[in-house]
Design an enzyme around this catalytic site. Sequence first.
Site, PDB file in Angstrom:
ATOM      1  N   SER A 159      -5.851  -4.393  -3.388  1.00 37.77           N
ATOM      2  CA  SER A 159      -6.597  -4.203  -2.132  1.00 37.77           C
ATOM      3  C   SER A 159      -7.824  -5.088  -2.060  1.00 37.77           C
ATOM      4  CB  SER A 159      -7.127  -2.761  -2.041  1.00 37.77           C
ATOM      5  OG  SER A 159      -6.108  -1.843  -2.018  1.00 37.77           O
ATOM      6  N   ASN A 208      -8.967  -5.356   4.934  1.00 35.00           N
ATOM      7  CA  ASN A 208     -10.016  -4.669   4.164  1.00 35.00           C
ATOM      8  C   ASN A 208     -11.383  -5.328   4.293  1.00 35.00           C
ATOM      9  OD1 ASN A 208      -8.310  -2.680   3.425  1.00 35.00           O
ATOM     10  ND2 ASN A 208      -7.840  -3.495   1.400  1.00 35.00           N
ATOM     11  N   GLU A 232       0.090  -8.265   4.443  1.00 33.71           N
ATOM     12  CA  GLU A 232      -0.701  -9.490   4.308  1.00 33.71           C
ATOM     13  C   GLU A 232      -0.090 -10.302   3.163  1.00 33.71           C
ATOM     14  OE1 GLU A 232      -5.108  -8.106   5.853  1.00 33.71           O
ATOM     15  OE2 GLU A 232      -4.624  -7.668   3.777  1.00 33.71           O
TER      16      GLU A 232
HETATM   17  C1  LIG Z   1     -19.734   4.710  -0.191  1.00 35.06           C
HETATM   18  C2  LIG Z   1     -18.455   4.689  -0.925  1.00 35.06           C
HETATM   19  C3  LIG Z   1     -17.280   4.851  -0.022  1.00 35.06           C
HETATM   20  C4  LIG Z   1     -16.084   4.127  -0.539  1.00 35.06           C
HETATM   21  C5  LIG Z   1     -15.421   3.376   0.552  1.00 35.06           C
HETATM   22  C6  LIG Z   1     -14.405   2.486  -0.002  1.00 35.06           C
HETATM   23  C7  LIG Z   1     -13.466   2.166   1.082  1.00 35.06           C
HETATM   24  C8  LIG Z   1     -12.187   1.752   0.533  1.00 35.06           C
HETATM   25  C9  LIG Z   1     -11.116   1.955   1.541  1.00 35.06           C
HETATM   26  C10 LIG Z   1     -10.211   0.783   1.571  1.00 35.06           C
HETATM   27  C11 LIG Z   1      -8.808   1.219   1.532  1.00 35.06           C
HETATM   28  C12 LIG Z   1      -7.969   0.099   1.205  1.00 35.06           C
HETATM   29  C13 LIG Z   1      -6.550   0.490   1.199  1.00 35.06           C
HETATM   30  C14 LIG Z   1      -5.773  -0.711   1.511  1.00 35.06           C
HETATM   31  O1  LIG Z   1      -5.762  -1.644   0.720  1.00 35.06           O
HETATM   32  C15 LIG Z   1      -5.084  -0.884   2.788  1.00 35.06           C
HETATM   33  C16 LIG Z   1      -4.586   0.360   3.482  1.00 35.06           C
HETATM   34  O2  LIG Z   1      -3.488   0.782   3.342  1.00 35.06           O
HETATM   35  S1  LIG Z   1      -5.685   1.077   4.495  1.00 35.06           S
HETATM   36  C17 LIG Z   1      -4.799   2.433   5.167  1.00 35.06           C
HETATM   37  C18 LIG Z   1      -3.996   2.016   6.350  1.00 35.06           C
HETATM   38  N1  LIG Z   1      -3.352   3.174   6.899  1.00 35.06           N
HETATM   39  C19 LIG Z   1      -3.813   3.825   7.951  1.00 35.06           C
HETATM   40  O3  LIG Z   1      -4.807   3.451   8.528  1.00 35.06           O
HETATM   41  C20 LIG Z   1      -3.049   5.065   8.328  1.00 35.06           C
HETATM   42  C21 LIG Z   1      -3.540   5.638   9.589  1.00 35.06           C
HETATM   43  N2  LIG Z   1      -2.737   6.820   9.923  1.00 35.06           N
HETATM   44  C22 LIG Z   1      -1.601   6.764  10.625  1.00 35.06           C
HETATM   45  O4  LIG Z   1      -1.143   5.707  11.030  1.00 35.06           O
HETATM   46  C23 LIG Z   1      -0.938   8.082  10.887  1.00 35.06           C
HETATM   47  O5  LIG Z   1      -1.890   9.080  10.770  1.00 35.06           O
HETATM   48  C24 LIG Z   1       0.268   8.363   9.930  1.00 35.06           C
HETATM   49  C25 LIG Z   1       1.423   7.408  10.248  1.00 35.06           C
HETATM   50  C26 LIG Z   1      -0.112   8.254   8.472  1.00 35.06           C
HETATM   51  C27 LIG Z   1       0.758   9.798  10.152  1.00 35.06           C
HETATM   52  O6  LIG Z   1       0.919  10.026  11.493  1.00 35.06           O
HETATM   53  P1  LIG Z   1       0.433  11.378  12.162  1.00 35.06           P
HETATM   54  O7  LIG Z   1       0.888  11.362  13.571  1.00 35.06           O
HETATM   55  O8  LIG Z   1      -1.001  11.498  11.897  1.00 35.06           O
HETATM   56  O9  LIG Z   1       1.148  12.520  11.338  1.00 35.06           O
HETATM   57  P2  LIG Z   1       2.645  12.966  11.272  1.00 35.06           P
HETATM   58  O10 LIG Z   1       2.763  13.653   9.956  1.00 35.06           O
HETATM   59  O11 LIG Z   1       3.008  13.719  12.511  1.00 35.06           O
HETATM   60  O12 LIG Z   1       3.501  11.635  11.201  1.00 35.06           O
HETATM   61  C28 LIG Z   1       3.917  10.882  12.334  1.00 35.06           C
HETATM   62  C29 LIG Z   1       5.294  10.369  12.111  1.00 35.06           C
HETATM   63  O13 LIG Z   1       5.302   9.518  10.965  1.00 35.06           O
HETATM   64  C30 LIG Z   1       6.250   9.996  10.001  1.00 35.06           C
HETATM   65  N3  LIG Z   1       5.754   9.752   8.667  1.00 35.06           N
HETATM   66  C31 LIG Z   1       4.481   9.852   8.283  1.00 35.06           C
HETATM   67  N4  LIG Z   1       4.375   9.523   7.004  1.00 35.06           N
HETATM   68  C32 LIG Z   1       5.600   9.208   6.568  1.00 35.06           C
HETATM   69  C33 LIG Z   1       6.128   8.788   5.329  1.00 35.06           C
HETATM   70  N5  LIG Z   1       5.360   8.609   4.256  1.00 35.06           N
HETATM   71  N6  LIG Z   1       7.455   8.546   5.244  1.00 35.06           N
HETATM   72  C34 LIG Z   1       8.248   8.700   6.305  1.00 35.06           C
HETATM   73  N7  LIG Z   1       7.814   9.095   7.523  1.00 35.06           N
HETATM   74  C35 LIG Z   1       6.503   9.347   7.639  1.00 35.06           C
HETATM   75  C36 LIG Z   1       6.398  11.468  10.307  1.00 35.06           C
HETATM   76  O14 LIG Z   1       7.645  11.951   9.919  1.00 35.06           O
HETATM   77  C37 LIG Z   1       6.208  11.530  11.800  1.00 35.06           C
HETATM   78  O15 LIG Z   1       7.417  11.268  12.469  1.00 35.06           O
HETATM   79  P3  LIG Z   1       7.763  12.058  13.814  1.00 35.06           P
HETATM   80  O16 LIG Z   1       8.990  11.401  14.324  1.00 35.06           O
HETATM   81  O17 LIG Z   1       6.588  11.881  14.727  1.00 35.06           O
HETATM   82  O18 LIG Z   1       7.954  13.463  13.397  1.00 35.06           O
HETATM   83  N1  LIG Z   2      -3.818   3.703  -1.836  1.00 31.53           N
HETATM   84  C1  LIG Z   2      -3.781   2.830  -0.825  1.00 31.53           C
HETATM   85  O1  LIG Z   2      -3.934   3.212   0.343  1.00 31.53           O
HETATM   86  C2  LIG Z   2      -3.535   1.390  -1.089  1.00 31.53           C
HETATM   87  C3  LIG Z   2      -3.598   0.861  -2.366  1.00 31.53           C
HETATM   88  N2  LIG Z   2      -3.348  -0.465  -2.579  1.00 31.53           N
HETATM   89  C4  LIG Z   2      -3.391  -1.012  -3.930  1.00 31.53           C
HETATM   90  O2  LIG Z   2      -2.160  -0.696  -4.570  1.00 31.53           O
HETATM   91  C5  LIG Z   2      -2.365  -0.477  -5.968  1.00 31.53           C
HETATM   92  C6  LIG Z   2      -1.881   0.901  -6.345  1.00 31.53           C
HETATM   93  O3  LIG Z   2      -2.555   1.871  -5.568  1.00 31.53           O
HETATM   94  P1  LIG Z   2      -1.981   3.350  -5.408  1.00 31.53           P
HETATM   95  O4  LIG Z   2      -0.511   3.325  -5.322  1.00 31.53           O
HETATM   96  O5  LIG Z   2      -2.767   3.984  -4.337  1.00 31.53           O
HETATM   97  O6  LIG Z   2      -2.408   3.983  -6.807  1.00 31.53           O
HETATM   98  P2  LIG Z   2      -1.852   5.288  -7.520  1.00 31.53           P
HETATM   99  O7  LIG Z   2      -2.953   5.777  -8.392  1.00 31.53           O
HETATM  100  O8  LIG Z   2      -1.244   6.214  -6.533  1.00 31.53           O
HETATM  101  O9  LIG Z   2      -0.659   4.724  -8.431  1.00 31.53           O
HETATM  102  C7  LIG Z   2      -0.830   3.835  -9.479  1.00 31.53           C
HETATM  103  C8  LIG Z   2       0.315   4.042 -10.442  1.00 31.53           C
HETATM  104  O10 LIG Z   2       0.294   2.987 -11.394  1.00 31.53           O
HETATM  105  C9  LIG Z   2       0.667   3.533 -12.639  1.00 31.53           C
HETATM  106  N3  LIG Z   2       0.200   2.609 -13.676  1.00 31.53           N
HETATM  107  C10 LIG Z   2      -1.065   2.359 -14.056  1.00 31.53           C
HETATM  108  N4  LIG Z   2      -1.079   1.421 -15.028  1.00 31.53           N
HETATM  109  C11 LIG Z   2       0.210   1.054 -15.248  1.00 31.53           C
HETATM  110  C12 LIG Z   2       0.865   0.116 -16.111  1.00 31.53           C
HETATM  111  N5  LIG Z   2       0.161  -0.646 -16.944  1.00 31.53           N
HETATM  112  N6  LIG Z   2       2.221   0.020 -16.058  1.00 31.53           N
HETATM  113  C13 LIG Z   2       2.932   0.776 -15.207  1.00 31.53           C
HETATM  114  N7  LIG Z   2       2.367   1.679 -14.366  1.00 31.53           N
HETATM  115  C14 LIG Z   2       1.035   1.808 -14.386  1.00 31.53           C
HETATM  116  C15 LIG Z   2       0.024   4.910 -12.665  1.00 31.53           C
HETATM  117  O11 LIG Z   2       0.659   5.750 -13.595  1.00 31.53           O
HETATM  118  C16 LIG Z   2       0.225   5.350 -11.222  1.00 31.53           C
HETATM  119  O12 LIG Z   2       1.426   6.071 -11.049  1.00 31.53           O
HETATM  120  C17 LIG Z   2      -3.869  -0.723  -6.202  1.00 31.53           C
HETATM  121  O13 LIG Z   2      -4.046  -2.049  -6.570  1.00 31.53           O
HETATM  122  C18 LIG Z   2      -4.467  -0.450  -4.819  1.00 31.53           C
HETATM  123  O14 LIG Z   2      -5.697  -1.096  -4.622  1.00 31.53           O
HETATM  124  C19 LIG Z   2      -3.008  -1.326  -1.570  1.00 31.53           C
HETATM  125  C20 LIG Z   2      -2.893  -0.859  -0.287  1.00 31.53           C
HETATM  126  C21 LIG Z   2      -3.194   0.527   0.067  1.00 31.53           C
END
Ligand SMILES: CCCCCCCCCCCCCC(=O)CC(=O)SCCNC(=O)CCNC(=O)[C@H](O)C(C)(C)COP(=O)(O)OP(=O)(O)OC[C@H]1O[C@@H](n2cnc3c(N)ncnc32)[C@H](O)[C@@H]1OP(=O)(O)O
Ligand SMILES: NC(=O)C1=CN([C@@H]2O[C@H](COP(=O)(O)OP(=O)(O)OC[C@H]3O[C@@H](n4cnc5c(N)ncnc54)[C@H](O)[C@@H]3O)[C@@H](O)[C@H]2O)C=CC1
Length: 309
Positions: free
Chosen positions: A144, A215, A177
């Site tokens: 990430s 991000n 990405e």
């Molecule tokens: C000061 C310190 C603070 C620390 C801050 C540090 C910040 C760090 C944060 C950075 C994070 C970086 C992570 C990263 O690298 C990148 C990311 O991934 S960021 C996350 C991006 N994701 C989002 O933004 C998700 C946003 N949410 C949504 O889009 C929806 O809420 C979601 C699709 C998850 C769920 O939808 P919702 O309507 O809310 O709920 P439902 O449960 O009704 O679901 C709708 C629909 O989708 C189906 N579904 C949901 N999940 C799944 C699944 N896993 N598998 C299969 N299907 C799924 C569900 O069945 C529903 O279908 P229907 O037909 O509507 O019933």
């Molecule tokens: N959580 C999020 O929303 C997102 C996370 N990422 C990135 O994806 C990566 C994984 O994140 P998550 O799945 O959320 O973490 P997670 O904590 O859910 O899963 C990580 C997994 O890696 C396993 N693991 C750790 N060290 C290992 C090794 N040496 N060999 C094999 N398995 C090992 C752990 O047992 C665990 O099951 C991180 O780099 C994170 O930054 C990227 C996009 C979104």
Amino acid sequence: MAFATHRIVRTLTSSASRSAAIKRVTVIGGGLMGAGIAQVAATTGHTVVLVDMDEDILKKSIKGIESSLKRVVKKKFADKPEAGEEFVQKVMNNVSMATDAASVVKSSDLVVEAIVENLKVKQGLFSALDKVAPEHTIFASNTSSLPIADIASSTSRLDRFGGLHFFNPVPMMKLVEVIKAPGTSQQTFDSLMDFTKALGKHPVSCKDTPGFIVNRLLVPYMLEAVRLYERGHGSKEDIDVAMKLGAGYPMGPFELLDYVGLDTSKFIIDGWYEKDPDNPLFAPSPILNKLVAEGKLGKKSGEGFYKYK
Ligand SMILES: CCCCCCCCCCCCCC(=O)CC(=O)SCCNC(=O)CCNC(=O)[C@H](O)C(C)(C)COP(=O)(O)OP(=O)(O)OC[C@H]1O[C@@H](n2cnc3c(N)ncnc32)[C@H](O)[C@@H]1OP(=O)(O)O
Ligand SMILES: NC(=O)C1=CN([C@@H]2O[C@H](COP(=O)(O)OP(=O)(O)OC[C@H]3O[C@@H](n4cnc5c(N)ncnc54)[C@H](O)[C@@H]3O)[C@@H](O)[C@H]2O)C=CC1
């Protein structure tokens, strides 16, 4: 005319051979992201091996994949439940699990790493795999926040190393990405773009810059939300509602932090603080640190900013 035909054949051949090259995929890390990536790759006909450190984690991941697939199938095969069950079985047959990454990568076209967000741990893994993986195998990290070039530097295949950054939940989020680090060859980048499209996802091309695109914008927003809350300028509930109803986000920042995982969020922010200690936005967050120390890692552990049990 002959020239034009030749060009078309060459284009088709090179594009087809690039896509055809990635059929066998190893996904390392069976957590939130790895399980999702494995699911999507298996659904699109790839042969997938999911690797994690122990079998209990893997069993949980496989169960998670199956239940996610059932959610997908419920919609897709609403009128034909039997065909839906068949589909789930077919996809599950494409996935196997393993705890020994070194033996698995020997027959892999692509390794996608989704383990803990820690540079040293990722480098250790790739350095070991580099010694045993075939020449043609492409390595990709789902990091990430870490530079792809820093992770790749642990290997001798800088040209066959890139970034594939998926979004959570992987089965639902369309974006990937695709990161071209300075050492990534054009052929590797093209293969990763083709692979992403073969998964049914929408790729965007990114430079190897901090946070790539999403991000770089999302993390400061999430940080500001936590700072707002820490200053007592809003409750987490109100901040979440405000961003959902006022900005149209599907989740508020605290819901999203819990969804991403507070341990992963802490890894990201600690890493950025280490690199840029003068930026007050990246300074340690007492609330985040306390929750992580208490094992409250968000939705995956049953509690984070909110309770899920
Ligand atoms: C000061 C310190 C603070 C620390 C801050 C540090 C910040 C760090 C944060 C950075 C994070 C970086 C992570 C990263 O690298 C990148 C990311 O991934 S960021 C996350 C991006 N994701 C989002 O933004 C998700 C946003 N949410 C949504 O889009 C929806 O809420 C979601 C699709 C998850 C769920 O939808 P919702 O309507 O809310 O709920 P439902 O449960 O009704 O679901 C709708 C629909 O989708 C189906 N579904 C949901 N999940 C799944 C699944 N896993 N598998 C299969 N299907 C799924 C569900 O069945 C529903 O279908 P229907 O037909 O509507 O019933
Ligand atoms: N959580 C999020 O929303 C997102 C996370 N990422 C990135 O994806 C990566 C994984 O994140 P998550 O799945 O959320 O973490 P997670 O904590 O859910 O899963 C990580 C997994 O890696 C396993 N693991 C750790 N060290 C290992 C090794 N040496 N060999 C094999 N398995 C090992 C752990 O047992 C665990 O099951 C991180 O780099 C994170 O930054 C990227 C996009 C979104």
